[in-house]
Design a protein around this motif. Structure first.
Motif, PDB file in Angstrom:
ATOM      1  N   GLY A 256       0.817  -1.203   0.000  1.00  0.00           N
ATOM      2  CA  GLY A 256       0.000   0.000   0.000  1.00  0.00           C
ATOM      3  C   GLY A 256       0.852   1.255   0.000  1.00  0.00           C
TER       4      GLY A 256
ATOM      5  N   SER B 150       1.122   5.527   1.344  1.00  0.00           N
ATOM      6  CA  SER B 150       0.679   6.475   2.351  1.00  0.00           C
ATOM      7  C   SER B 150       1.400   7.793   2.141  1.00  0.00           C
ATOM      8  CB  SER B 150       0.953   5.938   3.762  1.00  0.00           C
ATOM      9  OG  SER B 150       0.297   6.731   4.736  1.00  0.00           O
TER      10      SER B 150
ATOM     11  N   GLN C 166       5.408   8.679   2.299  1.00  0.00           N
ATOM     12  CA  GLN C 166       6.131   7.413   2.250  1.00  0.00           C
ATOM     13  C   GLN C 166       6.457   7.088   0.790  1.00  0.00           C
ATOM     14  OE1 GLN C 166       7.087   5.573   4.830  1.00  0.00           O
ATOM     15  NE2 GLN C 166       6.056   6.717   6.449  1.00  0.00           N
TER      16      GLN C 166
ATOM     17  N   ARG D  61      -0.232  -2.432   4.378  1.00  0.00           N
ATOM     18  CA  ARG D  61      -0.640  -1.213   5.069  1.00  0.00           C
ATOM     19  C   ARG D  61      -0.952  -0.136   4.038  1.00  0.00           C
ATOM     20  NH1 ARG D  61      -1.594  -3.315   9.255  1.00  0.00           N
ATOM     21  NH2 ARG D  61      -0.880  -2.813  11.364  1.00  0.00           N
ATOM     22  N   GLY D  62      -1.695   0.891   4.448  1.00  0.00           N
ATOM     23  CA  GLY D  62      -1.970   2.021   3.588  1.00  0.00           C
ATOM     24  C   GLY D  62      -3.032   1.742   2.535  1.00  0.00           C
TER      25      GLY D  62
ATOM     26  N   ARG E  76      -4.368   0.469  -0.688  1.00  0.00           N
ATOM     27  CA  ARG E  76      -3.916  -0.627  -1.547  1.00  0.00           C
ATOM     28  C   ARG E  76      -5.096  -1.249  -2.277  1.00  0.00           C
ATOM     29  NH1 ARG E  76      -3.851  -1.808   3.812  1.00  0.00           N
ATOM     30  NH2 ARG E  76      -4.711  -3.794   4.551  1.00  0.00           N
TER      31      ARG E  76
ATOM     32  N   ARG F 162      -5.652  12.290   4.793  1.00  0.00           N
ATOM     33  CA  ARG F 162      -5.203  11.857   6.123  1.00  0.00           C
ATOM     34  C   ARG F 162      -6.302  11.091   6.849  1.00  0.00           C
ATOM     35  NH1 ARG F 162      -2.528  16.982   6.099  1.00  0.00           N
ATOM     36  NH2 ARG F 162      -4.310  17.936   7.143  1.00  0.00           N
TER      37      ARG F 162
ATOM     38  N   LEU G 135      -6.765   7.627   5.133  1.00  0.00           N
ATOM     39  CA  LEU G 135      -5.697   6.699   5.518  1.00  0.00           C
ATOM     40  C   LEU G 135      -5.829   6.264   6.974  1.00  0.00           C
ATOM     41  CD1 LEU G 135      -2.827   8.548   3.646  1.00  0.00           C
ATOM     42  CD2 LEU G 135      -3.661   6.244   3.111  1.00  0.00           C
TER      43      LEU G 135
ATOM     44  N   ASP H 128      -6.141   2.433   8.336  1.00  0.00           N
ATOM     45  CA  ASP H 128      -5.287   1.919   9.405  1.00  0.00           C
ATOM     46  C   ASP H 128      -6.130   1.347  10.544  1.00  0.00           C
ATOM     47  OD1 ASP H 128      -2.533   1.696  10.576  1.00  0.00           O
ATOM     48  OD2 ASP H 128      -3.438   2.971  12.111  1.00  0.00           O
TER      49      ASP H 128
END
Length: 272
Positions: A158, A160, A163, A170-171, A173, A256, A259, A263
């Protein structure tokens, strides 16, 4: 009602107003998915006495059912690079297909070639010119991208904000439906990079193309021939939205929060 946080139809007021200013009648759309934007484009074309050609090799069933009963719509179930060269007399291109450099820069090249052949000014409206696809390739069908133009990628990783790499499980995807390039940035990577390189190509031919970037809902780009008779009016309409700082701040906040929800969902699933 399905909840989409990424639909190009969020820009329908800007898009339809732009088409009206340009006097567009015949529209070609790359990428239909559920058909939310397609329906609005078709309604516009109907009033304008034109048509909508929608290019998508695998749209959703909802789109197919609607397209079959909409006379002004023609669906071409082929990849864009195969379908676009067969078209003619297109006044505007709405591009929201596979969000990667190779696909987008060649879609723009084909659209430009057709516009010049048919004696029409280029008008292209593109989605996903902001994060996450601005500087990072996304692949729905990586096998369609020649190996030399395809970045290393992952269907599981994923992305973010802040990054540059790809995060394992994570993130944001695709969960197997699409893949991300493993790294953000660099040459020939991302939709916005494709637009910039295409504009640079046109500049070498002394054909300056005007550009506006609306920084919301993954980003809307408006690319058009600055010598078109309708160009000043279109520029006047779009300039207040171009790189608008308030919109950019709202989009950053939206991302934000989005995401953070992903999470939270990931951590809840792990705890279960």
């Amino acid at each position: 009602m399905s909840l989409l946080i990424h639909s190009m139809s969020e820009f329908s007021d800007i898009i339809l107003h732009g088409l009206q200013i340009a006097g567009a009648r015949n529209i070609a759309e790359v990428g239909a998915e559920f058909g939310g934007m397609s329906q609005q484009l078709a309604a516009y074309a109907r009033v304008a006495g034109g048509s909508l050609t929608s290019i998508d090799p695998a749209p959703k069933a909802e789109f197919l059912a609607w397209a079959r009963q909409t006379p002004e719509v023609r669906h071409i179930a082929e990849p864009s690079h195969d379908a676009m060269p067969k078209l003619s007399d297109i006044d505007a291109w709405v591009i929201d297909g596979d969000h990667n450099y190779y696909t987008v820069i060649n879609e723009l090249r084909i659209a430009d070639q057709i516009a010049r052949r048919d004696g029409r000014p280029l008008l292209a409206l593109l989605h996903d010119v902001s994060w996450p696809c601005a500087r990072r390739d996304c692949y729905y069908a990586p096998d369609r991208i020649p190996e030399e133009h395809r970045h290393p990628h992952s269907f599981e990783g994923g992305v973010s904000l802040g990054q540059p790499g790809c995060l394992p499980d994570r993130g944001f995807r695709g969960a197997g439906s699409f893949a991300w390039a493993l790294h953000e940035g660099g040459p020939r990577n991302g939709v916005l990079t494709a637009v910039e390189d295409f504009r640079a190509e046109a500049q070498t031919e002394a054909r300056p193309l005007a550009w506006a970037h609306v920084p919301a809902v993954f980003g809307l780009g408006v690319l058009f021939d600055s010598s078109a008779p309708w160009a000043p009016a279109l520029a006047e309409m779009i300039v207040p939205w171009h790189n608008n700082k308030l919109l950019a701040a709202l989009e950053a906040n939206r991302l934000r929060n989005y995401l953070a929800v992903i999470d939270w969902q990931d951590r809840t699933a792990e705890a279960a």
